[in-house]
Motif scaffolding. Structure first.
Motif, short mmCIF file in Angstrom:
data_model
loop_
_atom_site.label_atom_id
_atom_site.label_comp_id
_atom_site.label_asym_id
_atom_site.label_seq_id
_atom_site.Cartn_x
_atom_site.Cartn_y
_atom_site.Cartn_z
N GLN A 127 75.35 46.07 128.29
CA GLN A 127 74.26 45.86 129.23
C GLN A 127 74.77 45.91 130.67
O GLN A 127 74.14 46.53 131.54
N LEU B 108 73.68 48.67 133.57
CA LEU B 108 73.22 48.31 134.91
C LEU B 108 74.07 48.97 135.98
O LEU B 108 73.56 49.51 136.96
N LYS B 109 75.36 48.92 135.76
CA LYS B 109 76.31 49.46 136.74
C LYS B 109 76.12 50.95 136.99
O LYS B 109 76.18 51.42 138.13
N MET C 249 68.00 48.28 130.44
CA MET C 249 68.85 48.02 131.60
C MET C 249 68.53 49.00 132.73
O MET C 249 68.52 48.62 133.90
N ARG C 250 68.26 50.23 132.39
CA ARG C 250 67.90 51.21 133.42
C ARG C 250 66.61 50.77 134.12
O ARG C 250 66.47 50.89 135.33
N THR D 249 67.28 47.75 136.53
CA THR D 249 68.21 47.96 137.64
C THR D 249 67.52 47.93 139.00
O THR D 249 67.98 47.23 139.91
N LYS E 242 68.33 45.17 141.82
CA LYS E 242 68.89 45.61 143.10
C LYS E 242 68.02 45.14 144.26
O LYS E 242 68.53 44.72 145.29
N VAL F 248 75.64 46.34 142.38
CA VAL F 248 76.24 46.86 141.15
C VAL F 248 77.71 47.21 141.32
O VAL F 248 78.43 47.34 140.34
#
Length: 78
Positions: A26, A30-31, A61-62, A65, A69, A75
């Motif tokens: 996960q 995200l990263k 997760m996409r 994000t 943010k 990230v």
């Protein structure tokens, strides 16, 4: 570029303790979500040799994000 990203993700998953692999997946999603905009969940799983069900986590997760943010997530610190 995607090859480097997938290498980093695979390496992070391999180094994660067994009971922390989902959390690590996960975090990696995200990263790198912004760096993999055209990758489908299916392609993500196939490239990393993950079960197709992990594609759901990639998609979640996409989708999270941008909200995270906008709430201040950096990230680059993941």
């Amino acid at each position: 570029m995607n090859d480097k990203i997938f290498f980093r993700i695979k390496e992070a998953l391999e180094q994660a303790p067994r009971n922390q692999r989902m959390a690590e997946l996960q975090i990696q999603c995200l990263k790198y979500a912004d760096d993999l905009p055209s990758i489908t969940a299916r392609e993500f799983c196939e490239t990393l040799n993950l079960k197709p069900s992990y594609g759901t986590e990639f998609s979640k997760m996409r989708n999270l994000t941008s909200r995270l943010k906008s709430a201040g997530l950096d990230v680059t610190k993941l």
